[in-house]
Design an enzyme around this catalytic site. Structure first.
Site, PDB file in Angstrom:
ATOM      1  N   TRP A  26       0.857  -1.187   0.000  1.00 43.41           N
ATOM      2  CA  TRP A  26       0.000   0.000   0.000  1.00 43.41           C
ATOM      3  C   TRP A  26       0.902   1.249   0.000  1.00 43.41           C
ATOM      4  O   TRP A  26       1.882   1.315   0.739  1.00 43.41           O
ATOM      5  CB  TRP A  26      -0.900   0.004   1.244  1.00 43.41           C
ATOM      6  CG  TRP A  26      -1.664   1.292   1.337  1.00 43.41           C
ATOM      7  CD1 TRP A  26      -2.843   1.579   0.730  1.00 43.41           C
ATOM      8  CD2 TRP A  26      -1.259   2.480   2.030  1.00 43.41           C
ATOM      9  NE1 TRP A  26      -3.212   2.879   0.998  1.00 43.41           N
ATOM     10  CE2 TRP A  26      -2.246   3.462   1.797  1.00 43.41           C
ATOM     11  CE3 TRP A  26      -0.156   2.820   2.814  1.00 43.41           C
ATOM     12  CZ2 TRP A  26      -2.179   4.746   2.332  1.00 43.41           C
ATOM     13  CZ3 TRP A  26      -0.082   4.114   3.340  1.00 43.41           C
ATOM     14  CH2 TRP A  26      -1.091   5.052   3.107  1.00 43.41           C
ATOM     15  N   ASP A  57     -16.405  11.675  -2.368  1.00 41.63           N
ATOM     16  CA  ASP A  57     -15.804  10.386  -2.000  1.00 41.63           C
ATOM     17  C   ASP A  57     -16.577   9.767  -0.844  1.00 41.63           C
ATOM     18  O   ASP A  57     -17.733  10.128  -0.556  1.00 41.63           O
ATOM     19  CB  ASP A  57     -14.306  10.605  -1.674  1.00 41.63           C
ATOM     20  CG  ASP A  57     -13.447   9.380  -1.927  1.00 41.63           C
ATOM     21  OD1 ASP A  57     -13.426   8.495  -1.058  1.00 41.63           O
ATOM     22  OD2 ASP A  57     -12.804   9.300  -2.994  1.00 41.63           O
ATOM     23  N   ASP A  92     -14.391   1.533  -5.237  1.00 40.48           N
ATOM     24  CA  ASP A  92     -13.283   1.213  -4.330  1.00 40.48           C
ATOM     25  C   ASP A  92     -13.418  -0.212  -3.796  1.00 40.48           C
ATOM     26  O   ASP A  92     -14.488  -0.838  -3.899  1.00 40.48           O
ATOM     27  CB  ASP A  92     -13.322   2.226  -3.169  1.00 40.48           C
ATOM     28  CG  ASP A  92     -11.970   2.467  -2.536  1.00 40.48           C
ATOM     29  OD1 ASP A  92     -11.064   1.659  -2.758  1.00 40.48           O
ATOM     30  OD2 ASP A  92     -11.835   3.464  -1.801  1.00 40.48           O
ATOM     31  N   MET A  93     -12.367  -0.722  -3.189  1.00 35.74           N
ATOM     32  CA  MET A  93     -12.371  -2.063  -2.576  1.00 35.74           C
ATOM     33  C   MET A  93     -11.227  -2.056  -1.579  1.00 35.74           C
ATOM     34  O   MET A  93     -10.075  -2.097  -1.968  1.00 35.74           O
ATOM     35  CB  MET A  93     -12.137  -3.079  -3.690  1.00 35.74           C
ATOM     36  CG  MET A  93     -12.326  -4.518  -3.333  1.00 35.74           C
ATOM     37  SD  MET A  93     -10.815  -5.201  -2.659  1.00 35.74           S
ATOM     38  CE  MET A  93     -11.129  -6.919  -2.751  1.00 35.74           C
ATOM     39  N   ASN A  94     -11.571  -1.941  -0.289  1.00 36.62           N
ATOM     40  CA  ASN A  94     -10.552  -1.576   0.689  1.00 36.62           C
ATOM     41  C   ASN A  94     -10.078  -2.660   1.634  1.00 36.62           C
ATOM     42  O   ASN A  94      -9.512  -2.355   2.689  1.00 36.62           O
ATOM     43  CB  ASN A  94     -11.049  -0.394   1.522  1.00 36.62           C
ATOM     44  CG  ASN A  94     -10.868   0.903   0.773  1.00 36.62           C
ATOM     45  OD1 ASN A  94      -9.757   1.246   0.408  1.00 36.62           O
ATOM     46  ND2 ASN A  94     -11.944   1.608   0.521  1.00 36.62           N
ATOM     47  N   ASP A 122      -2.776   5.603  -3.118  1.00 36.76           N
ATOM     48  CA  ASP A 122      -3.174   6.554  -2.073  1.00 36.76           C
ATOM     49  C   ASP A 122      -2.014   7.463  -1.698  1.00 36.76           C
ATOM     50  O   ASP A 122      -2.199   8.441  -0.984  1.00 36.76           O
ATOM     51  CB  ASP A 122      -3.612   5.792  -0.820  1.00 36.76           C
ATOM     52  CG  ASP A 122      -5.094   5.455  -0.871  1.00 36.76           C
ATOM     53  OD1 ASP A 122      -5.799   5.997  -1.736  1.00 36.76           O
ATOM     54  OD2 ASP A 122      -5.537   4.641  -0.041  1.00 36.76           O
TER      55      ASP A 122
END
Ligand code: DGJ
Length: 733
Positions: A200, A367, A479-481, A549
């Protein structure tokens, strides 16, 4: 036809101007490989490349031919347990428990065009003239299973695609324990292998190491292609550079668990395997059922890494991405995440939107935080209806206001996930992946919905369909967190548990397909905690992805540089954010942040209300500038010049489609005291005889490429300090 079959020699030759790929039928009826590399004459046979010779005792040879051992034979799709000692392409468990199979060639078809892969993303041909395909049909007479190996060669691209399909014809079911998309045996091991690794915040950094005997691999078992490894690898000759030498690229069009593996045998052959990761994978096939593997895209380059990148960029931009946004310039956006996170209401959103419109921003993206009880990351996921406490006029009010300001309106969603504190979970606690007898892990306080279930799929589809039908939405950030754990479904039978990861991905693709076809005007951007699902599978549905990010300009250089190895500029979402940077507290000049973000799909991610007049004026100018040249930054030919993995500086360039505009970005890392004199930057891909204007000087293309551009300290915008940059603009005259 760029695919020729020679019946006498039993050879298939796939070729175009750039490459040749020669397949042969082996004495035992299996399919072997004779050659993959630079174009050879299609008029010749290459059967001499199949080496047979007496082997020492350890080799397991055929009873009637003691020179023929699969251990020493280069195969196209190697089986397990029949004399081949390297890692196989597939493994079938038959009804009697046996893992043996013997697929023998019985027929083939050569045809114009490229077949579709049902339910899976794939590259395509727009006309039958663009590509030619070969299907090889094989059969295992014991289990009565058929195998179809499909190859497509593009006419004008150095590309071959491959996939495999198993179909069970026999009465007794089989279980596929491993079904990779690609297996390719090369005759030597004289390569470095390159892959894109990270984590990440530092996705897709370039790693390169020398091949050695044994197995070396990258993989994901996380349910997403992942930030840690990208489903891509390249083999490059040790002497190959950015611009010269042989490079073979392999890219898997898939967004879930994958394996990309190199297995170098004791005899210095290299086997490349790629496909769905076999760990935990099982797929039962009953009579009449088929299993289709994802597609692998192989690119051949004799012009180094840059040669490979150009081919991937064009293919993925023109024949993987789809829809009206494929060729359309992308709007400059403002995303409110780093500015407000969950802490917003109608007033703050409106004030930010007004500022954005003033500056010339074209798309306002709201968002995370607009739905359910989503005031923090512990609640709300799963409930895709607006939070009226925060936004009393609802999404209709917000989108109207944004549209009145002359901007498009975009929204964030994370439809694959649920928080326990949500209406959806309270109603359907059994809808998440979990095992009732085992403890459970959470990621960011959220759980993965079992999208392999039809009722889950329908619920999510209906919620999103309603959201998009009832509101005027122009853009979606999907998104997919979290990665997947406890992947067990109490709904699927015990024989189906090994299918869950893949069925999840199939239904994810189905959901994307359904929504993108019903709402073709919407621009979709994929995201996964930044760039954890930045892969070709996603690009088929969402033509751009949030790159990372990490919005620090200096870190972004490495991320964008690495990503550019295969992915085109237009696929990368790049935003200017505030300083000190939220991830690293680094302070970089606004001009550097902008000049890094320019190269791709450009936007902002900061609280514009906190900026002073000087900064706002500069942003206004920078936006106007980008609008003038957006086509170049988004669709031009991108080339790497100086690697941030080798020095603390970085440089790259882009040339417009008509070859008249050139932008060169040069980024300084740390200042060097009393540094080198004669700093030059050699450009690439210009016309040697053409003249280019830079400021008030005229340069010849050959001079810029060979002698280089003279770098002067005063070229750098801003003060003499770390992390400054220059954007050179050259015009062909
Ligand atoms: C992760 C994304 O990468 C961010 O840009 C932001 O959308 C957050 N999720 C929101 O939760």
């Amino acid at each position: 036809m760029p695919i020729k079959y020679c019946k006498k020699e039993k050879e298939f030759h796939l070729y175009n101007d750039e490459l040749s790929y020669v397949i042969c039928l082996l004495p035992n009826g299996h399919v072997g490989n004779l050659y993959y590399g630079k174009r050879l004459s299609e008029k010749m046979s290459y059967s001499y490349l199949l080496e047979k010779r007496q082997r020492p005792l350890t080799a397991c040879v055929y009873e009637d031919d003691d020179e023929f051992s699969l251990e020493h034979t280069r195969q196209e799709y190697a089986a397990y347990g029949n004399g081949d000692m390297a890692l196989p392409a597939f493994e079938i468990k038959s009804d009697d428990g046996s893992r043996l199979s013997h697929f023998v060639f019985y027929d083939y078809a050569i045809f114009k065009g490229k077949p579709k892969l049902s339910g899976l993303p794939h590259t395509y041909a727009e006309s039958d003239q663009e590509a030619t395909s070969l299907e090889l049909y094989l059969r295992d007479s014991v289990s009565e299973t058929e195998l179809c190996l499909t190859y497509t060669i593009y006419e004008n691209r150095a590309v071959i695609t491959r996939n495999a399909r198993f179909t069970q014809r026999g009465e007794k079911p089989i279980c596929l324990k491993r079904a990779l998309s690609l297996c390719l045996d090369l005759p030597d091991k004289d390569y470095d292998w390159l892959h894109l690794d990270g984590a990440w915040g530092r996705e897709r950094h370039i790693e390169c190491s020398k091949l050695h005997q044994g197995c070396q691999s990258i993989y994901s078992l996380k349910g997403a292609s992942s930030a840690e490894h990208n489903p891509f690898l390249a083999l490059k000759r040790p002497q190959a550079t950015e611009d010269e030498g042989e490079v073979l690229g392999f890219s898997l069009i898939y967004s879930g668990n994958f394996l990309a593996q190199l297995d170098v045998t004791p005899y210095d052959q290299t086997r490349i395997s790629m496909g769905i990761h076999p760990l935990g994978f099982e797929w039962y096939l009953k009579k009449g059922e088929s299993f289709q593997t994802p597609e692998v895209v192989m690119v051949y380059s004799h012009l180094g890494l840059n040669g490979m990148s150009q081919v991937y960029h064009q293919l993925y931009r023109q024949r993987l991405a789809r829809g009206i946004w494929r060729d359309k310039e992308r709007p400059i956006l403002l995303n409110n995440w780093e500015a407000l996170t969950f802490d917003f209401n109608e007033t703050t959103i409106f004030s930010l939107a007004e500022k954005a419109a003033d500056l010339g921003i074209e798309l306002f993206v709201m968002d995370d935080g607009w739905f359910g009880q989503r005031n923090h990351d512990r609640a709300g996921l799963g409930d895709w209806t607006v939070n009226y406490d925060k936004l009393p006029h609802g999404l209709i009010g917000i989108s109207q206001k944004v549209h009145e300001l002359g901007m498009l309106f975009g929204l964030w969603i994370e439809p694959e996930m649920v928080n326990k504190d949500s209406q959806l979970y309270r109603e359907h606690p059994d809808w998440i992946f979990h095992h009732p007898a085992h403890s459970q892990t959470q990621g960011r306080h959220q759980y993965t919905l079992d999208l392999s279930r039809e009722d889950v799929y329908q619920n999510i589809y209906r919620q999103l369909h309603t959201l998009l039908t009832n509101h005027d939405i122009d853009y979606i950030k999907w998104d997919m967190n979290r990665y997947m754990t406890e992947v067990y479904s109490s709904y699927a039978g015990k024989e189906r548990q090994g299918e869950l990861f893949h069925r999840y991905i199939l239904n994810l693709y189905r959901l994307y397909e359904q929504l993108t076809s019903e709402f073709p005007h919407i621009l979709f951007e994929s995201c996964s905690s930044g760039g954890a699902r930045f892969d070709p599978g996603m690009l088929y549905y969402a033509p751009q992805a949030w790159t990372s990010d990490d919005t620090d300009a200096y870190e972004r250089l490495k991320i964008q540089y690495g990503t550019s190895l295969i992915y085109p500029l237009i696929s990368m979402g790049n935003h200017v954010s505030e300083v000190p940077n939220q991830q690293l507290a680094r302070v970089t000049p606004l001009s550097t942040r902008t000049q890094v973000a320019y190269f791709g799909s450009f936007g902002y991610e900061l609280d514009l209300r906190k900026l002073d007049k000087g900064e706002l004026d500069l942003i206004k100018k920078e936006i106007a500038f980008y609008k003038n040249y957006r086509r170049v930054f988004q669709f031009g030919a991108f080339t790497r010049l100086i690697s941030p993995f080798e020095t603390s500086d970085t440089a790259w360039q882009v040339i417009s489609e008509d070859a008249c505009q050139v932008f060169v970005g040069l980024y300084r890392g740390l200042l060097k005291i009393n540094g080198p004199s004669y700093e030059r930057l050699r450009l690439k891909g210009l016309e040697a005889e053409a003249s280019y204007r830079l400021n008030n000087h005229i340069y010849l293309g050959s001079a810029l490429m060979n002698a280089g551009l003279v770098i002067k300290e005063e070229d750098y915008a801003g003060a003499y300090r770390d992390f400054t940059s220059v954007l050179y603009h050259l015009e062909k005259i």
